[in-house]
Structure formats: C-alpha cells, structure tokens
Design a protein around this motif. Structure first.
Motif, PDB file in Angstrom:
ATOM      1  N   GLY A 196      12.241  18.876 -72.134  1.00 10.30           N
ATOM      2  CA  GLY A 196      11.867  20.277 -72.237  1.00 10.30           C
ATOM      3  C   GLY A 196      12.878  21.183 -71.552  1.00 10.30           C
ATOM      4  N   LEU A 197      13.369  20.767 -70.385  1.00 10.38           N
ATOM      5  CA  LEU A 197      14.387  21.563 -69.686  1.00 10.38           C
ATOM      6  C   LEU A 197      15.673  21.652 -70.502  1.00 10.38           C
ATOM      7  CD1 LEU A 197      13.982  20.400 -65.982  1.00 10.38           C
ATOM      8  CD2 LEU A 197      13.423  22.644 -66.928  1.00 10.38           C
ATOM      9  N   GLN A 198      16.100  20.514 -71.068  1.00 11.65           N
ATOM     10  CA  GLN A 198      17.330  20.518 -71.869  1.00 11.65           C
ATOM     11  C   GLN A 198      17.177  21.453 -73.068  1.00 11.65           C
ATOM     12  OE1 GLN A 198      20.238  18.072 -71.196  1.00 11.65           O
ATOM     13  NE2 GLN A 198      20.950  20.006 -72.009  1.00 11.65           N
ATOM     14  N   ARG A 199      16.048  21.375 -73.739  1.00 15.20           N
ATOM     15  CA  ARG A 199      15.807  22.230 -74.899  1.00 15.20           C
ATOM     16  C   ARG A 199      15.685  23.696 -74.475  1.00 15.20           C
ATOM     17  NH1 ARG A 199      12.634  19.414 -79.459  1.00 15.20           N
ATOM     18  NH2 ARG A 199      11.300  21.257 -79.298  1.00 15.20           N
ATOM     19  N   HIS A 200      15.024  23.950 -73.352  1.00 18.51           N
ATOM     20  CA  HIS A 200      14.867  25.322 -72.854  1.00 18.51           C
ATOM     21  C   HIS A 200      16.236  25.950 -72.572  1.00 18.51           C
ATOM     22  CE1 HIS A 200      13.424  28.767 -70.626  1.00 18.51           C
ATOM     23  NE2 HIS A 200      14.105  28.370 -69.560  1.00 18.51           N
ATOM     24  N   LEU A 201      17.129  25.195 -71.975  1.00 17.09           N
ATOM     25  CA  LEU A 201      18.427  25.759 -71.646  1.00 17.09           C
ATOM     26  C   LEU A 201      19.288  25.992 -72.886  1.00 17.09           C
ATOM     27  CD1 LEU A 201      18.572  24.149 -68.210  1.00 17.09           C
ATOM     28  CD2 LEU A 201      18.840  26.595 -68.649  1.00 17.09           C
ATOM     29  N   SER A 202      19.008  25.307 -73.976  1.00 17.32           N
ATOM     30  CA  SER A 202      19.633  25.665 -75.262  1.00 17.32           C
ATOM     31  C   SER A 202      19.179  27.058 -75.677  1.00 17.32           C
ATOM     32  CB  SER A 202      19.239  24.666 -76.363  1.00 17.32           C
ATOM     33  OG  SER A 202      19.828  23.413 -76.152  1.00 17.32           O
ATOM     34  N   GLU A 203      17.891  27.297 -75.547  1.00 16.72           N
ATOM     35  CA  GLU A 203      17.333  28.618 -75.879  1.00 16.72           C
ATOM     36  C   GLU A 203      17.940  29.702 -75.000  1.00 16.72           C
ATOM     37  OE1 GLU A 203      15.144  29.591 -78.196  1.00 16.72           O
ATOM     38  OE2 GLU A 203      14.005  27.797 -78.745  1.00 16.72           O
ATOM     39  N   VAL A 204      18.054  29.433 -73.711  1.00 16.27           N
ATOM     40  CA  VAL A 204      18.554  30.411 -72.754  1.00 16.27           C
ATOM     41  C   VAL A 204      20.029  30.731 -73.020  1.00 16.27           C
ATOM     42  CG1 VAL A 204      19.024  30.763 -70.290  1.00 16.27           C
ATOM     43  CG2 VAL A 204      16.837  29.815 -71.012  1.00 16.27           C
ATOM     44  N   GLU A 205      20.830  29.719 -73.306  1.00 11.02           N
ATOM     45  CA  GLU A 205      22.247  29.938 -73.634  1.00 11.02           C
ATOM     46  C   GLU A 205      22.357  30.898 -74.823  1.00 11.02           C
ATOM     47  OE1 GLU A 205      25.104  28.902 -72.222  1.00 11.02           O
ATOM     48  OE2 GLU A 205      24.502  27.235 -70.940  1.00 11.02           O
ATOM     49  N   ARG A 206      21.597  30.597 -75.877  1.00  8.95           N
ATOM     50  CA  ARG A 206      21.671  31.442 -77.070  1.00  8.95           C
ATOM     51  C   ARG A 206      21.189  32.858 -76.759  1.00  8.95           C
ATOM     52  NH1 ARG A 206      19.326  29.869 -82.893  1.00  8.95           N
ATOM     53  NH2 ARG A 206      20.996  28.355 -82.671  1.00  8.95           N
ATOM     54  N   TRP A 207      20.058  32.975 -76.072  1.00  9.01           N
ATOM     55  CA  TRP A 207      19.468  34.283 -75.814  1.00  9.01           C
ATOM     56  C   TRP A 207      20.440  35.203 -75.069  1.00  9.01           C
ATOM     57  CZ3 TRP A 207      16.248  37.759 -77.283  1.00  9.01           C
ATOM     58  CH2 TRP A 207      15.922  38.817 -76.425  1.00  9.01           C
TER      59      TRP A 207
ATOM     60  N   ASP B 181       4.901  29.354 -81.986  1.00 10.07           N
ATOM     61  CA  ASP B 181       5.031  28.612 -80.729  1.00 10.07           C
ATOM     62  C   ASP B 181       6.281  29.077 -79.993  1.00 10.07           C
ATOM     63  OD1 ASP B 181       4.926  26.850 -78.615  1.00 10.07           O
ATOM     64  OD2 ASP B 181       5.281  25.046 -79.821  1.00 10.07           O
ATOM     65  N   PRO B 182       6.186  30.225 -79.293  1.00 10.22           N
ATOM     66  CA  PRO B 182       7.365  30.745 -78.581  1.00 10.22           C
ATOM     67  C   PRO B 182       7.914  29.791 -77.527  1.00 10.22           C
ATOM     68  CG  PRO B 182       5.535  32.313 -78.499  1.00 10.22           C
ATOM     69  CD  PRO B 182       5.030  31.057 -79.142  1.00 10.22           C
ATOM     70  N   ASP B 183       7.083  28.878 -77.034  1.00 11.77           N
ATOM     71  CA  ASP B 183       7.520  27.895 -76.041  1.00 11.77           C
ATOM     72  C   ASP B 183       7.803  26.538 -76.686  1.00 11.77           C
ATOM     73  OD1 ASP B 183       7.353  29.665 -73.876  1.00 11.77           O
ATOM     74  OD2 ASP B 183       5.204  29.301 -73.678  1.00 11.77           O
ATOM     75  N   GLY B 184       8.259  26.565 -77.929  1.00 12.97           N
ATOM     76  CA  GLY B 184       8.545  25.333 -78.658  1.00 12.97           C
ATOM     77  C   GLY B 184       9.591  24.458 -77.998  1.00 12.97           C
ATOM     78  N   ASP B 185      10.424  25.059 -77.154  1.00  4.67           N
ATOM     79  CA  ASP B 185      11.419  24.261 -76.435  1.00  4.67           C
ATOM     80  C   ASP B 185      10.746  23.226 -75.534  1.00  4.67           C
ATOM     81  OD1 ASP B 185      10.555  26.619 -75.147  1.00  4.67           O
ATOM     82  OD2 ASP B 185      12.440  26.955 -74.112  1.00  4.67           O
ATOM     83  N   PHE B 186       9.572  23.537 -75.024  1.00  5.63           N
ATOM     84  CA  PHE B 186       8.855  22.611 -74.154  1.00  5.63           C
ATOM     85  C   PHE B 186       7.857  21.734 -74.905  1.00  5.63           C
ATOM     86  CE2 PHE B 186      10.119  26.001 -71.167  1.00  5.63           C
ATOM     87  CZ  PHE B 186      10.824  25.218 -70.267  1.00  5.63           C
ATOM     88  N   HIS B 187       7.664  22.002 -76.190  1.00  8.42           N
ATOM     89  CA  HIS B 187       6.716  21.237 -77.007  1.00  8.42           C
ATOM     90  C   HIS B 187       7.499  20.410 -78.021  1.00  8.42           C
ATOM     91  CE1 HIS B 187       4.133  24.985 -76.103  1.00  8.42           C
ATOM     92  NE2 HIS B 187       4.046  24.109 -75.117  1.00  8.42           N
ATOM     93  N   PHE B 188       7.325  19.134 -77.989  1.00  5.98           N
ATOM     94  CA  PHE B 188       8.079  18.257 -78.882  1.00  5.98           C
ATOM     95  C   PHE B 188       7.194  17.108 -79.320  1.00  5.98           C
ATOM     96  CE2 PHE B 188       9.153  17.740 -74.424  1.00  5.98           C
ATOM     97  CZ  PHE B 188       8.668  16.475 -74.166  1.00  5.98           C
ATOM     98  N   GLY B 189       7.635  16.412 -80.336  1.00  5.43           N
ATOM     99  CA  GLY B 189       6.875  15.296 -80.877  1.00  5.43           C
ATOM    100  C   GLY B 189       7.617  13.989 -80.739  1.00  5.43           C
ATOM    101  N   PRO B 190       7.017  12.920 -81.243  1.00  2.00           N
ATOM    102  CA  PRO B 190       7.634  11.599 -81.116  1.00  2.00           C
ATOM    103  C   PRO B 190       8.966  11.490 -81.859  1.00  2.00           C
ATOM    104  CG  PRO B 190       5.586  11.495 -82.392  1.00  2.00           C
ATOM    105  CD  PRO B 190       5.718  12.886 -81.892  1.00  2.00           C
ATOM    106  N   GLN B 191       9.174  12.322 -82.873  1.00  2.00           N
ATOM    107  CA  GLN B 191      10.414  12.277 -83.643  1.00  2.00           C
ATOM    108  C   GLN B 191      11.581  12.951 -82.923  1.00  2.00           C
ATOM    109  OE1 GLN B 191       7.887  14.343 -84.144  1.00  2.00           O
ATOM    110  NE2 GLN B 191       8.788  16.379 -84.364  1.00  2.00           N
ATOM    111  N   ASP B 192      11.306  13.757 -81.914  1.00  2.00           N
ATOM    112  CA  ASP B 192      12.359  14.476 -81.202  1.00  2.00           C
ATOM    113  C   ASP B 192      13.050  13.547 -80.212  1.00  2.00           C
ATOM    114  OD1 ASP B 192      11.964  17.113 -82.350  1.00  2.00           O
ATOM    115  OD2 ASP B 192      10.042  17.084 -81.307  1.00  2.00           O
ATOM    116  N   THR B 193      14.381  13.612 -80.208  1.00  2.00           N
ATOM    117  CA  THR B 193      15.157  12.718 -79.356  1.00  2.00           C
ATOM    118  C   THR B 193      16.043  13.512 -78.393  1.00  2.00           C
ATOM    119  OG1 THR B 193      17.074  12.607 -80.828  1.00  2.00           O
ATOM    120  CG2 THR B 193      15.272  11.002 -81.213  1.00  2.00           C
ATOM    121  N   TYR B 194      16.415  12.844 -77.320  1.00  2.00           N
ATOM    122  CA  TYR B 194      17.323  13.475 -76.384  1.00  2.00           C
ATOM    123  C   TYR B 194      18.715  13.622 -76.997  1.00  2.00           C
ATOM    124  CZ  TYR B 194      19.977  14.854 -72.404  1.00  2.00           C
ATOM    125  OH  TYR B 194      20.801  15.563 -71.580  1.00  2.00           O
TER     126      TYR B 194
END
Length: 178
Positions: free
Chosen positions: A64-75, A95-108
């Motif tokens: 979630g942190l890694q995905r969040h910081l992708s959002e922050v870089e872009r923003w 889902d504005p907080d989609g960076d912190f919400h992921f499923g089993p298909q999502d990978t690092y």
C-alpha cells in the motif's frame, strides 16, 4: 495466495547527498535517497509479506505504501506542478484510496514498475525548471506551490512513510536499519 519473491532494489546501497551540495542537488539527492529507502524496505519479501498488515490496529502494508507513493509522485510533480491531468494511478472516483486497496492478483513487481515509471515522470516534470518556479495547481486560497516547496514536501512525505515502512518490515521479518 502468491509467494513470489519481491525483486531486490535496483541499487544495493543508497547514496547520501553531498554534505555541501548546492540547493537543487541537495533536494534532489535527499528525495532520491528516500525513494530508494522505500524500495529497500520492500526488497526481498514475498508478495504475501508486502501485503501483510503487520502492525496490529493498522491496515497499512508495504504494498500500500509503494502504491501510495506512486500516486503522490504523480499528484505533486505531474498534476500540481506541471498541470497534467488529475487522473489517479490506483485511486478511482469510487475508491479514492485504491492505492491502499488491492487484491490477490496485485503484485509487488507491478507496483514497483509503476512506481519507477511515476518517479521517471516526476523527474521529467521537474527537469529544467527553477526551484522558485510556480506550479499550475493551487492551494486553498489560490496560492501556487513552488517547485522548492514540492521537493521539500516530497522529502517529508517519503521520510514519514519510510518510518511506517521501518515498523512494518520489522514486524514482518525482524529486519531493521537501512
């Protein structure tokens, strides 16, 4: 449940900024240092481990942190400074907080590649612009953000989240430092 290993960080060691670097080099150097700290905190874990909410009472994860910081870089660099479209990387209107919400298909591996792409776009958005230059986006009250403010804020953003990453990594496998 996937157990593939998270790839190691692309660099084995972070480079600390020169102690007497000019301002721009200092800001860029510290931001790069903190970017690579995050990658190192996630390095060597499985997808299952980076998805683990390892600190009781918190749903925060390394993925979630890694995905969040992708959002922050872009923003901050692409949208606020350069005036790019306000389109989230993972967040949606539903889902504005989609960076912190992921499923089993999502990978690092996917999150790391996306983050690296957003970092490259951020670098490109800032390249050739003076630190005093004002971005397109405005704060409450209509004032524009300078590129200097954005660099400083991004260093703070990463430093704060790297503290979270420290705690998560220690809770996952006992690793400390870096």
């Amino acid at each position: 449940m996937t157990t593939s290993s998270v790839p190691p960080a692309e660099t084995s060691a972070r480079t600390e900024p020169d102690l007497q670097a000019p301002e721009r080099a200092m800001l860029e150097g510290w931001l790069e240092y903190h970017r690579e700290t995050l990658a190192q905190k996630c390095s060597g874990l499985t997808d299952e481990e980076v998805k683990r909410a390892a600190v009781p009472t918190s749903e925060l994860t390394l993925l979630g942190l890694q995905r969040h910081l992708s959002e922050v870089e872009r923003w901050w660099f692409v949208t606020v400074f350069a005036g790019g479209t306000d389109e989230g990387v993972y967040g949606t209107e539903e889902d504005p907080d989609g960076d912190f919400h992921f499923g089993p298909q999502d990978t690092y591996a996917e999150a790391l590649a996306t983050w690296r792409g957003e970092v490259a776009a951020a670098r490109a958005a800032a390249a050739g612009h003076a630190l005093d230059e004002l971005g397109v986006g405005t704060a409450r009250g209509g004032r524009h953000f300078s590129l200097r403010w954005i660099y400083t804020h991004m260093i703070e953003e990463y430093a704060r989240h790297n503290g979270h990453a420290d705690l998560l990594r220690e809770a996952i496998d006992g690793a400390t430092g870096a």
